[in-house]
Write an enzyme that holds these catalytic residues in place. Structure first.
Site, mmCIF file in Angstrom:
data_model
loop_
_atom_site.group_PDB
_atom_site.id
_atom_site.type_symbol
_atom_site.label_atom_id
_atom_site.label_comp_id
_atom_site.label_asym_id
_atom_site.label_seq_id
_atom_site.Cartn_x
_atom_site.Cartn_y
_atom_site.Cartn_z
ATOM 1 N N GLU A 1 11.120 -6.208 -9.566
ATOM 2 C CA GLU A 1 10.351 -5.004 -9.861
ATOM 3 C C GLU A 1 11.184 -4.053 -10.721
ATOM 4 O OE1 GLU A 1 7.028 -4.440 -6.716
ATOM 5 O OE2 GLU A 1 8.786 -3.371 -6.024
ATOM 6 N N GLU B 1 12.149 2.164 -3.947
ATOM 7 C CA GLU B 1 11.874 3.492 -3.379
ATOM 8 C C GLU B 1 12.696 3.723 -2.111
ATOM 9 O OE1 GLU B 1 7.629 2.915 -3.318
ATOM 10 O OE2 GLU B 1 7.642 2.967 -5.514
ATOM 11 N N TRP C 1 0.825 -1.214 0.000
ATOM 12 C CA TRP C 1 0.000 0.000 0.000
ATOM 13 C C TRP C 1 0.863 1.269 0.000
ATOM 14 C CZ3 TRP C 1 -4.743 -0.927 3.824
ATOM 15 C CH2 TRP C 1 -5.425 -2.079 3.400
ATOM 16 N N LYS C 2 2.163 1.121 0.204
ATOM 17 C CA LYS C 2 3.108 2.254 0.266
ATOM 18 C C LYS C 2 2.587 3.317 1.250
ATOM 19 C CE LYS C 2 4.629 1.066 -4.350
ATOM 20 N NZ LYS C 2 5.176 1.480 -5.617
ATOM 21 N N GLY D 1 1.282 -2.684 -6.278
ATOM 22 C CA GLY D 1 1.180 -1.345 -5.682
ATOM 23 C C GLY D 1 -0.217 -0.786 -5.897
ATOM 24 N N GLY D 2 -0.347 0.100 -6.882
ATOM 25 C CA GLY D 2 -1.600 0.821 -7.124
ATOM 26 C C GLY D 2 -2.841 -0.058 -7.151
ATOM 27 N N SER E 1 3.324 -2.148 -12.191
ATOM 28 C CA SER E 1 2.103 -1.981 -12.997
ATOM 29 C C SER E 1 1.423 -3.313 -13.309
ATOM 30 C CB SER E 1 2.403 -1.198 -14.287
ATOM 31 O OG SER E 1 2.873 0.091 -13.969
ATOM 32 N N HIS F 1 12.921 -2.308 -1.253
ATOM 33 C CA HIS F 1 12.133 -1.731 -2.351
ATOM 34 C C HIS F 1 12.952 -0.624 -3.010
ATOM 35 C CE1 HIS F 1 8.959 0.168 -4.603
ATOM 36 N NE2 HIS F 1 8.238 -0.912 -4.413
HETATM 37 P P1 13P Z 1 2.717 -0.438 -8.940
HETATM 38 O O1 13P Z 1 1.932 -1.734 -8.975
HETATM 39 O O2 13P Z 1 1.903 0.719 -8.500
HETATM 40 O O3 13P Z 1 3.447 -0.217 -10.231
HETATM 41 O O4 13P Z 1 3.840 -0.611 -7.814
HETATM 42 C C1 13P Z 1 4.610 -1.761 -7.785
HETATM 43 C C2 13P Z 1 5.401 -1.767 -6.552
HETATM 44 O O5 13P Z 1 6.291 -0.960 -6.373
HETATM 45 C C3 13P Z 1 5.054 -2.762 -5.529
HETATM 46 O O6 13P Z 1 6.025 -2.825 -4.540
#
Ligand code: 13P
Length: 253
Positions: free
Chosen positions: A169, A99, A10-11, A236-237, A215, A97
């Site tokens: 990823e 990020e 969910w970030k 993620g999204g 994605s 991750h």
């Molecule tokens: P998205 O699915 O939003 O591209 O993010 C992937 C992600 O970073 C999951 O850790």
């Protein structure tokens, strides 16, 4: 395919009220989730404790953290320890991750300490790797990705690495709507699994779950998950809506 795993990252999204609504929406559909899938949600850290209360005694979904420190306790203001996560009933932990690698300078030696700290506390690490667009275009992407895995994971004992989940990823696919093709993803997943087999053995390599992230959504999950070495996804999204998360979780043949 060795395992079937879908994890929602969910970030740093959703306020507490929105997060509780999403959990409620997921709970309302719990009977529809394929029970063969290891289903994981990784909400923001401040919500873990309340979520753990709601989900205690529930088998259909497990809680994961998005980050952890590598020591169990001490004077480390603001950090969350794996022992604390364990005490809440957290069973999985995302480590490395992109990020966090990019924004917080997490390097391979810190990541290997974080992985070990989770394992010591019986929490399954979900170790992330992946390349930037310029690395993909430069054609050294395979060795770049393998170095991330080699440097942080290949000193683990066979019984330790067997428990790990790796998430491939590609950074150019995260949050961009530009998914890796199933062939591109399978190529890397197969490479990861064969390198684990040569470093350890095939039995170990087949135990490691290898997820795709970037994605991945309700439309493309089925095609991605049909690949031989793709054991599921780190989402993620599309994990922020109960309906799309359910569709993805049930996208295995
Ligand atoms: P998205 O699915 O939003 O591209 O993010 C992937 C992600 O970073 C999951 O850790």
């Amino acid at each position: 395919m060795t395992r079937k795993i879908v994890a929602g990252n969910w970030k740093m999204n959703l306020n507490y009220s929105e997060a509780k609504t999403l959990l409620k929406d997921l709970m309302a559909q719990k009977e529809q989730f394929n029970a063969d899938v290891e289903l994981i949600i990784c909400p923001p850290a401040p919500y873990l404790s309340a979520f753990a209360e709601v989900l205690k005694d529930q088998e259909w979904v497990q809680l994961g953290s998005q980050n952890n420190f590598f020591l169990d306790h001490g004077a480390y203001t603001g950090e969350v320890s794996p022992t604390q996560l364990k005490s809440l009933g957290v069973k999985y932990g995302i480590v490395g991750h992109s990020e966090r690698r990019d924004n917080f300078n997490e390097d391979y030696s810190m990541l290997s300490k974080k992985v070990k700290a989770l394992l010591k506390n019986d929490i399954t690490p979900i170790f992330c790797c992946g390349e930037q667009l310029q690395v993909r275009d430069s054609n050294v992407y395979k060795e770049f990705i393998m170095k991330q895995i080699h440097d942080s994971l290949f000193k683990l004992k066979p019984e330790e690495i067997s428990k790990i989940i790796i998430a491939y990823e590609p950074i150019w696919a995260i949050g961009t709507g530009k998914t890796a093709s199933s062939e591109q993803a399978q190529e890397i997943h197969h490479l990861i699994r064969s390198r684990i087999a040569s470093q350890y053995d095939e039995k170990v390599a087949n135990k490691v779950g290898i997820l795709y992230g970037g994605s991945c959504n309700a439309e493309n999950a089925k095609e991605l998950f049909s690949q031989a070495d793709i054991d599921g996804g780190l989402i993620g999204g599309a994990s922020l809506k109960a309906d799309s998360f359910l569709t993805i979780a049930n996208a295995f043949e």
